[in-house]
Design a protein around this motif. Structure first.
Motif, PDB file in Angstrom:
ATOM      1  N   MET A  16       0.966  -1.390  -0.249  1.00  0.00           N
ATOM      2  CA  MET A  16       0.015  -0.068   0.077  1.00  0.00           C
ATOM      3  C   MET A  16       0.794   1.138  -0.210  1.00  0.00           C
ATOM      4  SD  MET A  16      -2.995   0.864   2.850  1.00  0.00           S
ATOM      5  CE  MET A  16      -2.374   2.283   3.571  1.00  0.00           C
ATOM      6  N   ALA A  17       0.677   2.290  -0.698  1.00  0.00           N
ATOM      7  CA  ALA A  17       1.163   3.499  -0.898  1.00  0.00           C
ATOM      8  C   ALA A  17       1.026   4.208   0.361  1.00  0.00           C
ATOM      9  CB  ALA A  17       0.745   4.261  -1.988  1.00  0.00           C
ATOM     10  N   VAL A  18       2.066   4.865   0.917  1.00  0.00           N
ATOM     11  CA  VAL A  18       2.037   5.650   2.064  1.00  0.00           C
ATOM     12  C   VAL A  18       2.575   7.095   1.833  1.00  0.00           C
ATOM     13  CG1 VAL A  18       2.462   6.062   4.729  1.00  0.00           C
ATOM     14  CG2 VAL A  18       1.901   3.837   3.799  1.00  0.00           C
ATOM     15  N   ASN A  19       1.978   8.165   2.210  1.00  0.00           N
ATOM     16  CA  ASN A  19       2.649   9.470   2.063  1.00  0.00           C
ATOM     17  C   ASN A  19       3.502   9.699   3.320  1.00  0.00           C
ATOM     18  OD1 ASN A  19       3.424  12.090   1.624  1.00  0.00           O
ATOM     19  ND2 ASN A  19       1.189  12.792   1.297  1.00  0.00           N
ATOM     20  N   ARG A  20       4.812   9.706   2.925  1.00  0.00           N
ATOM     21  CA  ARG A  20       5.805  10.026   4.101  1.00  0.00           C
ATOM     22  C   ARG A  20       6.333  11.259   4.095  1.00  0.00           C
ATOM     23  NH1 ARG A  20       5.973   5.183   6.407  1.00  0.00           N
ATOM     24  NH2 ARG A  20       6.156   3.179   5.306  1.00  0.00           N
ATOM     25  N   VAL A  21       5.923  12.469   3.267  1.00  0.00           N
ATOM     26  CA  VAL A  21       6.333  13.653   3.432  1.00  0.00           C
ATOM     27  C   VAL A  21       5.953  14.278   4.987  1.00  0.00           C
ATOM     28  CG1 VAL A  21       6.339  15.806   2.374  1.00  0.00           C
ATOM     29  CG2 VAL A  21       5.995  13.802   0.765  1.00  0.00           C
ATOM     30  N   PRO A  22       6.859  14.967   5.327  1.00  0.00           N
ATOM     31  CA  PRO A  22       6.770  15.505   6.679  1.00  0.00           C
ATOM     32  C   PRO A  22       5.590  16.768   6.528  1.00  0.00           C
ATOM     33  CG  PRO A  22       9.084  15.565   6.203  1.00  0.00           C
ATOM     34  CD  PRO A  22       8.214  15.248   4.817  1.00  0.00           C
ATOM     35  N   VAL A  23       4.459  16.494   7.328  1.00  0.00           N
ATOM     36  CA  VAL A  23       3.247  17.295   7.141  1.00  0.00           C
ATOM     37  C   VAL A  23       3.530  18.750   7.096  1.00  0.00           C
ATOM     38  CG1 VAL A  23       0.935  18.018   8.329  1.00  0.00           C
ATOM     39  CG2 VAL A  23       1.927  15.754   8.473  1.00  0.00           C
ATOM     40  N   LEU A  24       4.403  19.267   7.799  1.00  0.00           N
ATOM     41  CA  LEU A  24       4.663  20.801   7.816  1.00  0.00           C
ATOM     42  C   LEU A  24       5.128  21.335   6.515  1.00  0.00           C
ATOM     43  CD1 LEU A  24       5.507  22.011  11.568  1.00  0.00           C
ATOM     44  CD2 LEU A  24       3.619  22.051  10.401  1.00  0.00           C
ATOM     45  N   LYS A  25       6.014  20.447   6.149  1.00  0.00           N
ATOM     46  CA  LYS A  25       6.807  20.820   4.583  1.00  0.00           C
ATOM     47  C   LYS A  25       5.828  20.840   3.549  1.00  0.00           C
ATOM     48  CE  LYS A  25      11.007  19.212   2.198  1.00  0.00           C
ATOM     49  NZ  LYS A  25      11.797  18.159   2.060  1.00  0.00           N
ATOM     50  N   ARG A  26       4.827  19.708   3.750  1.00  0.00           N
ATOM     51  CA  ARG A  26       3.920  19.676   2.486  1.00  0.00           C
ATOM     52  C   ARG A  26       3.104  20.916   2.825  1.00  0.00           C
ATOM     53  NH1 ARG A  26       2.791  18.546  -1.969  1.00  0.00           N
ATOM     54  NH2 ARG A  26       1.336  16.949  -2.596  1.00  0.00           N
ATOM     55  N   CYS A  27       2.384  21.118   4.018  1.00  0.00           N
ATOM     56  CA  CYS A  27       1.414  22.374   4.111  1.00  0.00           C
ATOM     57  C   CYS A  27       2.292  23.628   3.753  1.00  0.00           C
ATOM     58  CB  CYS A  27       1.133  22.413   5.605  1.00  0.00           C
ATOM     59  SG  CYS A  27       0.146  21.371   6.213  1.00  0.00           S
ATOM     60  N   ARG A  28       3.614  23.789   3.833  1.00  0.00           N
ATOM     61  CA  ARG A  28       4.501  25.105   3.392  1.00  0.00           C
ATOM     62  C   ARG A  28       4.086  25.328   1.970  1.00  0.00           C
ATOM     63  NH1 ARG A  28       8.292  24.373   6.934  1.00  0.00           N
ATOM     64  NH2 ARG A  28       9.604  23.323   5.068  1.00  0.00           N
ATOM     65  N   SER A  29       4.496  23.768   1.091  1.00  0.00           N
ATOM     66  CA  SER A  29       4.711  23.843  -0.317  1.00  0.00           C
ATOM     67  C   SER A  29       3.117  24.012  -0.849  1.00  0.00           C
ATOM     68  CB  SER A  29       4.986  22.677  -0.922  1.00  0.00           C
ATOM     69  OG  SER A  29       4.116  21.565  -0.605  1.00  0.00           O
TER      70      SER A  29
END
Length: 197
Positions: free
Chosen positions: A1-14
Motif C-alpha cells: 500500500m502506498a503511504v505518503n511519508r512527506v513531513p506534514v509541515l513541509k507539505r503544508c508549506r509547499s
C-alpha cells in the motif's frame, strides 16, 4: 500500500495550507522557497487538486474515481466531490472528535475500532450516509488512547450536520453536509477545470 511519508509541515508549506485543517496545532516559521513566484493557470489547478488529496489522505487513482462518480451525480461536480470526500468514514471520525488528526482517524478506522450501524467497518474510504450511527467498539472504549484524544479534541467544534455523544462514544450523521458547511480551503472549481481538459 502506498503511504505518503512527506513531513506534514513541509507539505503544508509547499501547498500554502494551514496545518489546522489536518488536525495539527503546529505552525511552520519558514516560508516556502517558491513563495512570491507567479504560478501558471495549470499550476494553480494542480495545487488545488494536491491540496484536496493531501487534506483527505487520498491517492491519485481513488481521487480520480471520486471525481468520475461526482460527475455522474446530479448537481455541481465540484460540490459533489467535496461532499463525497467529507463523508468518508475517516473524515467523519475526525470531525466527531474521535481522533486528533486525519491520519490518526484513518489509522484507528483501519484497526477496527468503529461500528457503523452496529457492524464493524475497517475501510477508511467507506462512504457514510445520512442517518448512520458511528460508535467506538466496546473493546476499544477502555483504551487510554481515547481518554488522551478527548482531552485534546474536547474543545473542538463539531459541525452542525453531526450529533456527538462523547460520554457514550457515539455519533450520528444527521444529514450530509452542503459545500458551505465544509470549511476546507479548496477551490473545487479549479479541480473540475483540471480534470475536464
Amino acid at each position: 500500500m502506498a503511504v505518503n511519508r512527506v513531513p506534514v509541515l513541509k507539505r503544508c508549506r509547499s501547498l500554502d495550507l494551514d496545518p489546522i485543517f489536518l488536525g495539527y496545532d503546529k505552525k511552520s516559521n519558514r516560508t516556502s522557497a517558491r513563495a512570491g513566484r507567479k504560478i501558471s493557470e495549470y499550476g494553480l489547478q494542480l495545487r488545488e487538486k494536491q491540496k484536496a488529496k493531501f487534506i483527505y489522505g487520498v491517492l491519485e487513482k481513488p481521487f480520480r474515481n471520486y471525481y468520475k462518480k461526482a460527475e455522474r451525480m446530479k448537481g455541481m461536480t465540484g460540490e459533489n466531490l467535496m461532499v463525497m470526500l467529507e463523508s468518508r468514514l475517516d473524515s467523519v471520525v475526525f470531525r466527531m472528535g474521535f481522533a486528533r488528526t486525519r491520519r490518526e482517524a484513518r489509522q484507528i478506522v483501519g484497526h477496527k475500532h468503529f461500528l457503523v450501524n452496529g457492524k464493524p467497518v475497517q475501510i477508511p474510504s467507506y462512504l457514510i450516509k445520512a442517518g448512520d450511527v458511528i460508535e467506538v467498539r466496546e473493546k476499544a472504549r477502555s483504551l487510554q488512547r481515547y481518554k488522551d484524544i478527548f482531552e485534546v479534541t474536547g474543545g473542538r467544534l463539531v459541525p452542525e450536520w453531526i450529533e456527538v455523544d462523547q460520554e457514550a462514544m457515539k455519533g450520528t450523521v444527521k444529514y450530509l453536509p452542503t459545500r458551505e458547511m465544509i470549511d476546507v480551503p479548496v477551490n473545487e472549481m479549479l479541480i473540475v477545470e483540471l480534470y475536464s481538459k
